[in-house]
Design an enzyme around this catalytic site. Sequence first.
Site, mmCIF file in Angstrom:
data_model
loop_
_atom_site.group_PDB
_atom_site.id
_atom_site.type_symbol
_atom_site.label_atom_id
_atom_site.label_comp_id
_atom_site.label_asym_id
_atom_site.label_seq_id
_atom_site.Cartn_x
_atom_site.Cartn_y
_atom_site.Cartn_z
ATOM 1 N N LYS A 41 0.843 -1.197 0.000
ATOM 2 C CA LYS A 41 0.000 0.000 0.000
ATOM 3 C C LYS A 41 0.876 1.245 0.000
ATOM 4 O O LYS A 41 1.960 1.247 0.599
ATOM 5 C CB LYS A 41 -0.870 0.025 1.272
ATOM 6 N N ARG A 90 -17.556 -2.921 11.851
ATOM 7 C CA ARG A 90 -18.504 -1.838 11.590
ATOM 8 C C ARG A 90 -19.803 -2.369 10.996
ATOM 9 O O ARG A 90 -20.878 -2.110 11.478
ATOM 10 C CB ARG A 90 -17.901 -0.820 10.614
ATOM 11 N N SER A 129 -10.686 5.208 7.570
ATOM 12 C CA SER A 129 -9.528 6.033 7.205
ATOM 13 C C SER A 129 -9.631 6.471 5.747
ATOM 14 O O SER A 129 -9.278 7.600 5.404
ATOM 15 C CB SER A 129 -8.237 5.235 7.405
HETATM 16 P P1 ADP Z 1 -7.040 -2.370 7.862
HETATM 17 O O1 ADP Z 1 -6.228 -2.998 8.946
HETATM 18 O O2 ADP Z 1 -8.021 -3.321 7.225
HETATM 19 O O3 ADP Z 1 -6.276 -1.523 6.905
HETATM 20 P P2 ADP Z 1 -7.811 -0.195 9.559
HETATM 21 O O4 ADP Z 1 -6.448 0.034 9.969
HETATM 22 O O5 ADP Z 1 -8.541 0.966 8.993
HETATM 23 O O6 ADP Z 1 -8.033 -1.380 8.572
HETATM 24 O O7 ADP Z 1 -8.640 -0.735 10.795
HETATM 25 C C1 ADP Z 1 -8.122 -1.594 11.776
HETATM 26 C C2 ADP Z 1 -9.284 -2.242 12.487
HETATM 27 O O8 ADP Z 1 -10.124 -1.249 13.045
HETATM 28 C C3 ADP Z 1 -10.182 -3.117 11.608
HETATM 29 O O9 ADP Z 1 -10.597 -4.223 12.372
HETATM 30 C C4 ADP Z 1 -11.346 -2.214 11.307
HETATM 31 O O10 ADP Z 1 -12.527 -2.963 11.071
HETATM 32 C C5 ADP Z 1 -11.456 -1.452 12.611
HETATM 33 N N1 ADP Z 1 -12.121 -0.151 12.430
HETATM 34 C C6 ADP Z 1 -11.800 0.825 11.566
HETATM 35 N N2 ADP Z 1 -12.647 1.869 11.661
HETATM 36 C C7 ADP Z 1 -13.555 1.524 12.625
HETATM 37 C C8 ADP Z 1 -14.726 2.162 13.183
HETATM 38 N N3 ADP Z 1 -15.143 3.338 12.741
HETATM 39 N N4 ADP Z 1 -15.399 1.499 14.154
HETATM 40 C C9 ADP Z 1 -14.981 0.276 14.560
HETATM 41 N N5 ADP Z 1 -13.913 -0.384 14.074
HETATM 42 C C10 ADP Z 1 -13.207 0.226 13.124
#
Ligand code: ADP
Length: 169
Positions: A41, A90, A129
Amino acid sequence: MKTAIYPGSFDPVTYGHLDIIRRAASVFDELIVSVLDNVRKTPLFSVDERVKILKKATMDIPNVKIESFSGLLVDYARTRDVHVIVRGLRAITDFEYELQNAQTNRLLSRGELDTMFFTTSLEYAYLSSTTVREIASFGGDITGCVPDFVGEMICHKFGIQHERCRNEQ
Ligand code: ADP
């Protein structure tokens, strides 16, 4: 001592992540929030920047530790002698992806690594994000999505005056 790892990209950390961090930190003795260094990424913030941001955003939670890792989560968890992963859910769209990851990690760890899910607080159910980055890139208002100092850093990345990222009225 019960320790869990909350891994993620956190690019950038949002109030949704911070809500999960706060709630998980109240369940475990120690929570290691770990930024995944994903070479596939192109991130907005470097791993070092994300670690610094997370440290600042969680400095009032004493049992939270911020780290980063690359490679397989099971290998990283083994080096920390941790057996629980925390993830957030979510919507149903998260479920399939998270279930697949959780089951893969159980398999790879020969049943030593389990995943615990925290369901999103409803006010953050929409928050990701990706959405934050998109809104900010067009100069939209990201107040209410991320802490103010994070908002300032995001706007700086996009070369936008901070006021433009917030409500101008
Ligand atoms: P990834 O690891 O898939 O790139 P993120 O870093 O954005 O995703 O998210 C890390 C974790 O936090 C994941 O389990 C995601 O589902 C959770 N997460 C992200 N945003 C939220 C939110 N608004 N409410 C609850 N959990 C969230």
